[in-house]
Structure formats: C-alpha cells, structure tokens
Design a protein around this motif. Structure first.
Motif, PDB file in Angstrom:
ATOM      1  N   LEU B  59       0.691  -1.275  -0.284  1.00 10.89           N
ATOM      2  CA  LEU B  59       0.217  -0.211  -0.084  1.00 10.89           C
ATOM      3  C   LEU B  59       0.908   1.135   0.118  1.00 10.89           C
ATOM      4  CD1 LEU B  59      -3.078  -1.181   2.296  1.00 10.89           C
ATOM      5  CD2 LEU B  59      -2.782  -0.474   0.101  1.00 10.89           C
ATOM      6  N   PRO B  63      -1.601   2.995  -2.409  1.00 15.80           N
ATOM      7  CA  PRO B  63      -2.602   3.441  -1.807  1.00 15.80           C
ATOM      8  C   PRO B  63      -3.620   2.852  -2.302  1.00 15.80           C
ATOM      9  CG  PRO B  63      -2.217   5.706  -3.310  1.00 15.80           C
ATOM     10  CD  PRO B  63      -0.941   4.636  -3.455  1.00 15.80           C
ATOM     11  N   LEU B  64      -4.952   2.571  -1.463  1.00 18.44           N
ATOM     12  CA  LEU B  64      -5.737   2.129  -2.033  1.00 18.44           C
ATOM     13  C   LEU B  64      -7.123   2.804  -2.128  1.00 18.44           C
ATOM     14  CD1 LEU B  64      -7.189   0.036   1.739  1.00 18.44           C
ATOM     15  CD2 LEU B  64      -7.068  -0.942  -0.913  1.00 18.44           C
ATOM     16  N   TYR B  65      -7.599   2.028  -3.083  1.00 19.82           N
ATOM     17  CA  TYR B  65      -9.010   3.330  -4.232  1.00 19.82           C
ATOM     18  C   TYR B  65     -10.275   3.200  -3.120  1.00 19.82           C
ATOM     19  CZ  TYR B  65     -12.438   3.806  -7.781  1.00 19.82           C
ATOM     20  OH  TYR B  65     -13.473   4.102  -7.919  1.00 19.82           O
ATOM     21  N   LYS B  66     -10.731   4.584  -2.047  1.00 19.60           N
ATOM     22  CA  LYS B  66     -11.293   4.130  -1.050  1.00 19.60           C
ATOM     23  C   LYS B  66     -12.755   4.277  -1.898  1.00 19.60           C
ATOM     24  CE  LYS B  66      -8.231   5.156   2.167  1.00 19.60           C
ATOM     25  NZ  LYS B  66      -7.499   6.212   3.112  1.00 19.60           N
ATOM     26  N   ASP B  67     -12.967   3.235  -2.609  1.00 24.20           N
ATOM     27  CA  ASP B  67     -14.430   3.582  -2.469  1.00 24.20           C
ATOM     28  C   ASP B  67     -14.821   2.175  -2.312  1.00 24.20           C
ATOM     29  OD1 ASP B  67     -17.012   2.574  -3.790  1.00 24.20           O
ATOM     30  OD2 ASP B  67     -16.647   3.514  -5.908  1.00 24.20           O
ATOM     31  N   LYS B  68     -16.313   2.725  -1.006  1.00 20.90           N
ATOM     32  CA  LYS B  68     -16.896   1.364  -0.137  1.00 20.90           C
ATOM     33  C   LYS B  68     -17.809   0.908  -0.641  1.00 20.90           C
ATOM     34  CE  LYS B  68     -17.364   2.146   4.974  1.00 20.90           C
ATOM     35  NZ  LYS B  68     -19.209   1.187   5.466  1.00 20.90           N
ATOM     36  N   THR B  71     -15.574  -1.995  -2.764  1.00 20.41           N
ATOM     37  CA  THR B  71     -14.228  -2.191  -1.944  1.00 20.41           C
ATOM     38  C   THR B  71     -16.032  -3.731  -1.763  1.00 20.41           C
ATOM     39  OG1 THR B  71     -13.442  -0.951  -1.513  1.00 20.41           O
ATOM     40  CG2 THR B  71     -12.999  -2.448  -0.040  1.00 20.41           C
ATOM     41  N   GLU B  72     -16.464  -3.218  -0.771  1.00 20.69           N
ATOM     42  CA  GLU B  72     -17.171  -4.216   0.118  1.00 20.69           C
ATOM     43  C   GLU B  72     -17.622  -5.218  -0.991  1.00 20.69           C
ATOM     44  OE1 GLU B  72     -20.268  -2.677   2.958  1.00 20.69           O
ATOM     45  OE2 GLU B  72     -21.814  -3.842   1.915  1.00 20.69           O
ATOM     46  N   PHE B  94     -10.020  -8.283   1.281  1.00 21.68           N
ATOM     47  CA  PHE B  94      -9.587  -7.707  -0.473  1.00 21.68           C
ATOM     48  C   PHE B  94      -9.690  -6.049  -0.450  1.00 21.68           C
ATOM     49  CE2 PHE B  94     -10.507 -12.473  -2.362  1.00 21.68           C
ATOM     50  CZ  PHE B  94     -10.699 -12.609  -0.612  1.00 21.68           C
ATOM     51  N   GLY B  95      -8.506  -5.918  -0.872  1.00 19.60           N
ATOM     52  CA  GLY B  95      -9.223  -4.631  -1.682  1.00 19.60           C
ATOM     53  C   GLY B  95      -8.804  -3.576  -3.129  1.00 19.60           C
ATOM     54  N   PHE B 113      -4.912  -8.088  -3.022  1.00 23.86           N
ATOM     55  CA  PHE B 113      -5.456  -6.350  -3.959  1.00 23.86           C
ATOM     56  C   PHE B 113      -5.590  -7.162  -5.167  1.00 23.86           C
ATOM     57  CE2 PHE B 113      -4.702  -4.332   0.101  1.00 23.86           C
ATOM     58  CZ  PHE B 113      -3.775  -5.445   0.739  1.00 23.86           C
TER      59      PHE B 113
ATOM     60  N   ASP C 134      -4.040   2.740   5.034  1.00 23.63           N
ATOM     61  CA  ASP C 134      -5.027   2.694   4.260  1.00 23.63           C
ATOM     62  C   ASP C 134      -5.067   0.424   4.761  1.00 23.63           C
ATOM     63  OD1 ASP C 134      -3.999   3.615   1.043  1.00 23.63           O
ATOM     64  OD2 ASP C 134      -4.674   4.640   2.676  1.00 23.63           O
ATOM     65  N   TRP C 137      -8.053   1.245   6.754  1.00 21.68           N
ATOM     66  CA  TRP C 137      -9.301   1.580   6.592  1.00 21.68           C
ATOM     67  C   TRP C 137      -9.815  -0.127   6.043  1.00 21.68           C
ATOM     68  CZ3 TRP C 137     -11.578   0.849   1.752  1.00 21.68           C
ATOM     69  CH2 TRP C 137     -12.475   1.612   1.545  1.00 21.68           C
TER      70      TRP C 137
END
Lengths: 427, 276, 155
Positions: B59, B63-68, B71-72, B94-95, B113, C134, C137
C-alpha cells in the motif's frame, strides 16, 4: 631424533646411573601420549554421546560432521547448530606401585579433572548439499597434583627413601577443527567429506625430590612437551537400503604435517652417585619425528522403528601402527522419546587397549587396560531447540609396569566420569 | 526349529512389509513433519503479522482506491469464495489499489489486492472471481510462507538459553524484516515460482466450480488480455500468458470441466462497478 | 516364553501404517467425486468438520471413505485436525499493538546497531513507506461470511 628405542635406552641409562630412582622411572614409563593407549577417548556431540557414540548410521545433525559427514545431508531444517560443554574427572590407579619399608604396598594414583567445551558444530544448506563446520576436542586430560610418599623401599641395599615428593602437571589436548560437505547421490544414498585440522598440544612436568635414609637427596625435574599439526580427513557414506534402516561407513586417518617434541631434564643426584654439592646434570632432547596414526574404519547400522524409538550400533576398526596393535571397538545406543518434547538415551561402548597383553618375565612393557563404558542422557525439546544433560561413565582394568627394568606388574584401574550439557538450535 | 523359522519369517516379513517407503523415517517425535509445520496457532499469527507488514508495504507503493461500495462488493465475492477453500482460520480482506497497471497481489495471512486497471479489463463476475481465486490460492497453498520458511519465533526461555550456548546469532526482528523484503521481492520483482503460478491457476478453476461460478472465468480474462495485447504490463511477475492459457485449457480438458455461461453474473458486475 | 517375548517386541516396534489416518474437511463443503477429476460425478458431499478416512493418496487427491461411500476429495480442502476458528491478531487493542511494535522496533535497533546495519536501514526507510493507515481502513470493512455466501447464491 628421539625414537622410542632411544627413549628406552635413555631410561635404562638413568636406571643404571643412579637409581634407586624407581620414581623417575615411574615417570618415564608413564610418559607417553597418555591416552595413546586407547582410541575412544572422548565421546562428543549432544545426541551421539547419549548413544554411546554409536552414531555412524545416524549422524543427521551437526555432530554428524565428526561421526559420518554423509549423514548431515539428512538433517532436518535449514540451519542447525549444537554445542557441548563437559566436565570430566578420571583417575588411574596403579595398585601397589610402591612398597613401604614395612612391606605394604602403596598405590599410585593419577587424577585428571577439567571442564571444557568439547564440541561445537553448525550445518546449513549450500547448493545441492549441506555444508558444516565443527570443532571437537577428541582427547583431553589435565592433571595437577602433588603427592608425598614416606618410607619407601629403594633398590639400594640398606637405604630407604624417607620422603618422596612427586609433583605432577600434565596436560594433553587434541583438537579437530574444520569444514564438512555432504551430497545426496540418490534419494537414499549420500556421501560426505570432513577435512579436519588436527592440532595436539601437551606437556608433562614432573618434579621429584627424594630424601634418602642415609642423609643424601636426589632431585630431578622433567619438562616434556609436544605439539603436532596435521590433517584428518573423514570420508563417509550413508545408505538407507530399506525403510527405517540406515547403514553408514567412514574412513579416516590423521596425517601429521609437523611435530615437535622436547624433553628438558635437570638432575642433581645423590652424593654417593658422584654428585658434588654443585653438580647438576642438564640435558635437552628435541625431535621432529612425526608419529603415525592408524587408519580408522567405522561401520554403523541404525534402525528407526518409529518416531519415538531408535536403535544404533557401531563397530570401529583401527589398524596396526608402529608398535600398537589393531583394535576393534563396538558401541550401541538406544533413543526413546517419552513424549514429543522429552527423549531418553542410553548406550554402551568398548575402548580396548591398543597395547598387547603383558607377558611375565619381560620388562618395560606399556600398560594394557581394556575399558568399558556406559552413557545416559536426557533431552528437552522446544520447537526450535534442544537442551541435553548427560553422563558418560567408563571403567577399565588391566595391568601395567610402572617400574622400568623390573618384571613386576601392577594391577591398574581406570575410572572416568563425564557430565555434560549440550544445546541444539535450529534457525 | 519351528520357533526359529517363525521368528526368521516374521523378521523378514516385518522388515519388508512396508508398502510406502518414505525417507521420513528419520524424523523424530520432536520434529514437525512437512504437513505439520506452519500450522500451529502461533505460526498462523506470525503469518498474519507478517502479511500486514507486507500489505503495508504494498500500500506504500500503490495506495488504496477508497470506494466503500466496490470494496465491499469484492469482499463479498472474495469471502464467499474463501469459504470453499481450505483455510477457515484466515480472515480474508480484499482491497482495490489505485493504479492503472493490471495486476493482483496477495500477502500471507489473507490480504488480497486487485488493481483498478485490472478491474477495468474484467467483463463479468466470474472473471473477477477467477482472479481473486488465483490470489486466494497463493495463500491457501502458502507459496510465500513456504518459500521464505516463515514460522513463529520460538520464544521459550529455554530456546534463548540454548541459542546462547549453541551460538546462534541474530534476533527475530532482524530476520522478520529480511523476510518482508524477500516477500516484496517475490511479489514485485522476481515473481512466484512458475509451478506455483500454474498451480494457482488450476486452483482458481476448481474454486470457481465449487462455488458455483463459471469455471472459465480466469481463462476468459487471460485470453482477452492476450488478444488486446495487454501482456507486457503484467509479464514481469507472472509466467507467459500464452503458457498459462494453454495450461488452463489442458487442465480443464483432463478434468472434464466445462464452462457454464449461466454463472457469469455479468449484470450484477456491471451494476456494482458502475459500468454501463 | 521366548517366542512370546519376541512377538511382543516385534509388535511394539511395528511400523505405524499411514493408511487408516483421518483428515477433516476445512472448506464449507467438499464434494466426494467418482474420479480424481474436478469435473467428474459427485457421489457425496461432505461438510466442514466431517472426518474422512484416507484409503489412498495420489497427486493432489485423496481417495477417502465418507459415511458409507468411497470417492475422491481434493487434497487442499482437507487437513489433519479439525477446522480451527479464525485466528486474528486484531483482538489486541491498538495500544498493545503499538507497544508491541515499539518493543519489536527497539529490539531490532539493538540488533541492527550491533551488526552495523543502522545506516543501511535508515537509508532504506526513505525508499519505501509503510502504509498502515490504508490497511486499517480496509480492515474496518466488515463482511460476514454468511452474508458473503448468500450473496454468492443470489441470482
């Protein structure tokens, strides 16, 4: 050049010259590379020592570098190291070596005690095989004693020894140090080679002071030292012909590259033997003669019936060399796991003399003492390590001739006890 | 006489009756077998702690693509798939990595990932499941754990004492960091062993079938990448895409596994990933 | 008498046969197949926790006995020992983890310093960055196994 025969001649000369001096002679006869009369001197290794040294067909850990390098390739894990520290006490008793004026016999006892690290080894994967490095002290004794005897008979008619002071400071250590490498030739057949550097360092210091009943005295001091360097290759093979059975064989020999022996002696004999007040004899003898070691073959068989039990047996043969006989020794061991974290080991071994049996009517023969020993150890295991406490006890009896130029023989006994602590670590 | 013969025969029978010959007979009760190592609770904890460090390093690079929501979504698929695999003690995560490169990574301990770039090339849920299943395979088969020999440190005081006597050097920490470096190297530079990659491809097909997805998911995705000429972007750490496609084809033929167009869930995939 | 002792000794040291050993199903369900091929006919379905008796082993597959049926099961779905519960290190409080990290770091620093690696390490630290934010998160996104299964079965 001090050859063995020269040494004997020298002894005879001293004998002729003075002596009463049963004693110096006492010293001279036991001057030898002390345990050069036996080939199994120190049983090294954390696990091997518990099995009586019957390890040729097992050898699957760092002590394998010493017993059978071919076995280290069967060791589990990536890297393993073990180390052993031992404390040894041994006594050698010559019964009735001296005789008092009253007629009773007096024993002469030599004691040795020392604490030393007697083995360290590490093995790890290297390329297709395993590489190892180890260090072993294969023979060692340390004597530091002072003795006083009173009213001892002498060879001079009408004269006895009122007081005999004998101080001894003897040491001898043999080190083996070097690398090993082993390779699998097939799934169940492997070979390995250890190349040890052999280094031996020892000395014998004897100080004798005799006060005779006629008022005269005799004082002698001997300093005998030796040092040798050599190479000791060990070639081994290990074969697993059937499941649960392992056979091992090794061939080795010590080849000396350099050897130095030195005898320094100072004698101030009794007046009636021609020594004036200020007369002191001084003589130094040096030699670079390399003494010969035998060829050694060991053969072992091990049977692994389960993960909890192991039987092992070894035979070792040392060839005849110089004036020493060929010797065949045997050893056996059993290892039993009381639980996955506790193992018990027991073993037995022979350590036969490489000298011939004493004949009657002959003088100046080296001692012949056959030794038998037993071993016991217990090991506690954690995931990556092991800790062992063990003991080796041996007992020998035989005959000796500590007084030169006389056919008298003495009963001799050897008792040796070693207690050791060993640790193994895998990482 | 009869007795002696009996003993002799028993001895011979006994020496020769073993059907399997495994050199494993040298193993003592204190030593773990091939099948037992890496599996104690401490070993698994060590694996998870290690996996987190490795993930943090991944990461740090992407970095993470922070779309909840998305991702869910991939967690629902991934965790569902994981149920059908053989490591119930692992909590999988899983990210999505915020990068246009096409790749997927897995770290020991259950951290998986997939890049945004990879998601863009996927056309249906079975393909996504195929990619995730391949990564789950690396974790189930412990490819990194085995390659770097990752085990819980043995911290009993006796071991410290033993290591002191036996002369081992280095602390667990220094070793740990070296392991992380090594694993990173496997993921980003050297790549997994080729057999491990093929093995994970086969695992993916099996897992897709078990969980009710179209078993052709992964091969379809790889074929499309190959046709589109997107090979260069992933080649570095994976064996040739053509070899993988051929290997998968052969595997499915040998095992008589056929595709199932009904189990691709394309519509749900489009809906959840915001594709039209 | 001697004979008896021999027999007892022999029995005591008899090899333990591998066959007859048991494995347990780790995955949610494990199909028992007619042949060691994933596409072959399913003769039974074992569930997580079920015990299977091994009859034979080949590459990647076990032939097992399940209830009264014999068939093949994929090796990676089973293991010696019943399935374990989830192993997680996140049960420890954040503070404990922090302390742990500090403790580990300081132990490492001592070792590294002793081995002269300090400089090299600080150089490396500027080359990459450990992104635990991250990761945390991601770990906060909770998806239960049952919900995931249902999701898979939809449609």
């Amino acid at each position: 050049m001090i050859k063995k025969q020269e040494r004997r001649d020298f002894m005879k000369k001293l004998a002729g010259n003075s002596f009463i001096l049963i004693v110096i002679l006492l010293f001279l006869c036991t001057y030898s590379y002390a345990d050069e009369y036996h080939y199994v001197n120190s049983i090294v290794g954390e696990r091997a020592a518990g099995l009586g040294g019957a390890y040729t067909a097992v050898s699957d850990d760092p002590s394998g570098c010493y017993y059978n390098p071919a076995g280290i390739v069967f060791a589990p894990g990536r890297r393993l190291s073990i180390s052993v520290n031992a404390y040894n006490v041994s006594t050698k008793t010559y019964k009735d070596a001296l005789h008092k004026t009253t007629g009773e016999g007096e024993d002469w006892v030599l004691k040795s005690s020392q604490l030393l690290p007697n083995f360290f080894g590490v093995i790890q994967q290297l390329g297709p095989g395993k590489i190892g490095f180890s260090y072993a002290v294969t023979d060692s004794y340390l004597r530091d004693q002072e003795q006083v005897f009173y009213n001892i008979r002498s060879r001079i008619p009408g004269v006895s020894i009122e007081r005999y002071v004998l101080n001894i400071d003897d040491e001898d250590k043999v080190y083996n140090l070097g690398p090993s490498y082993a390779l699998k030739l097939r799934d169940n057949l492997s070979t390995g080679l250890t190349l040890y550097l052999h280094y031996r360092d020892g000395k014998i210091i004897r100080n004798h002071l005799l006060n005779l009943s006629n008022g005269e005295f005799d004082w002698e001091n001997y300093y005998l030292s030796w040092r040798e360097y050599g190479l000791r290759p060990i070639l081994g093979f290990m074969w697993e012909p059937f499941e649960k059975i392992s056979l091992g064989i090794t061939f080795s020999r010590t080849f000396l590259l350099d050897s130095k022996t030195r005898i320094q002696q100072t004698v101030r004999g009794p007046a009636s033997y021609g020594y004036g007040v200020n007369d002191v004899d001084f003589r130094v003898l040096e030699s670079s003669e390399k003494h010969k070691y035998p060829y050694v073959t060991t053969f072992g068989i091990a049977y692994f019936p389960s993960r909890f039990l192991l039987f092992s047996a070894d035979l070792s043969y040392n060839t005849r060399v110089e004036d020493r006989k060929a010797v065949l020794n045997g050893a056996m061991g059993i290892e039993y796991y009381l639980s996955p974290s506790l193992a018990l080991r027991a073993g037995g071994f022979t350590d036969m003399a490489n000298t011939p049996r004493l004949k009657s009517g002959v003088t100046n023969q080296p001692e012949h003492i056959d030794i038998y020993g037993g071993t016991l150890s217990i090991t506690y295991f954690t995931k990556n390590s092991s800790l062992t406490i063990g003991t080796v006890y041996s007992y020998g009896s035989g005959k000796a001739q500590v007084i030169p130029e006389t056919p008298a023989q003495q009963d001799a006994r050897i008792n040796s006890l070693t207690v050791y602590i060993g640790a193994g670590y895998s990482y | 006489m009869g007795l002696k013969r009996f003993i002799l025969i028993s001895l011979i029978l006994f020496l020769f009756t073993n059907i399997t010959y495994s050199s494993d007979f040298r193993r003592r009760a204190s030593q773990a077998s091939e099948e037992e190592i890496y599996k104690t609770e401490d070993d698994i904890k060590a694996e998870v702690i290690f996996g987190r460090s490795l993930s943090a390093r991944i990461l740090g690079r992407y970095p993470l693509y922070k779309d909840k929501d998305i991702t869910e979504y991939i967690n629902l698929i991934g965790k569902g798939l994981a149920q059908y695999a053989g490591r119930p003690e692992i909590e999988f995560h899983f990210g999505i990595l915020d990068t246009d490169t096409i790749n997927a990574f897995s770290a020991p301990g259950g951290y998986i990932f997939i890049t945004k770039g990879c998601l863009k090339e996927i056309e249906d849920e079975a393909e996504l499941a195929g990619v995730l299943a391949h990564e789950i395979a690396h974790i189930v088969e412990r490819h990194i754990v085995k390659e770097i020999n990752l085990r819980a440190p043995d911290e009993s005081p006796l071991t410290g004492f033993a290591s002191l006597i036996a002369g081992a050097t280095g602390t667990a920490e220094a070793v740990f960091t070296t392991f992380v470096d090594k694993a990173y190297e496997i993921l980003f530079e050297r790549g997994y062993k080729i057999e491990d990659e093929f093995s994970s491809d086969r695992f993916s097909v099996n897992l897709l079938k078990l969980s009710g997805y179209d078993p052709y998911g992964l091969i379809r995705f790889l074929k499309r990448l190959n046709e589109k000429g997107k090979v260069k972007e992933i080649k570095g750490t994976h064996p040739g895409i053509v070899e993988r496609i051929q290997g998968l084809k052969r595997f499915m033929e040998e095992n008589q596994i056929s595709g199932d167009d009904k189990k691709t869930r394309k519509e749900r995939f489009y809906e959840k990933t915001g594709r039209k | 008498m001697f004979l008896r002792i021999c027999m007892i000794l022999l029995l005591m040291v008899s090899p333990v046969y591998v066959y007859g050993a048991e494995v347990y199903v780790q995955s949610l369900k494990a199909p028992i197949l007619a042949e060691p091929k994933m596409g072959s006919k399913e003769v039974a379905t074992a569930r997580r926790g079920d015990a299977l008796e091994i009859l034979e082993k080949t590459q990647g597959w076990y032939r097992v006995k399940y209830k009264d049926v014999a068939g093949w099961v994929w090796k990676l779905l089973v293991d010696t020992g019943p399935p374990k519960g989830k192993v997680s290190i996140l049960e420890e409080t954040d503070q404990k983890l922090e302390e742990g990290a500090r403790r580990r770091a300081s132990a490492y620093v001592t070792a590294a310093a002793a081995r002269g690696f300090m400089e090299e390490r600080s150089r490396l630290n500027t080359l990459y960055w450990l992104n635990f934010d991250d990761l945390e998160w991601l770990e906060k996104i909770k998806v239960e196994d049952e919900r995931a299964l249902r999701f898979l079965e939809e449609d």
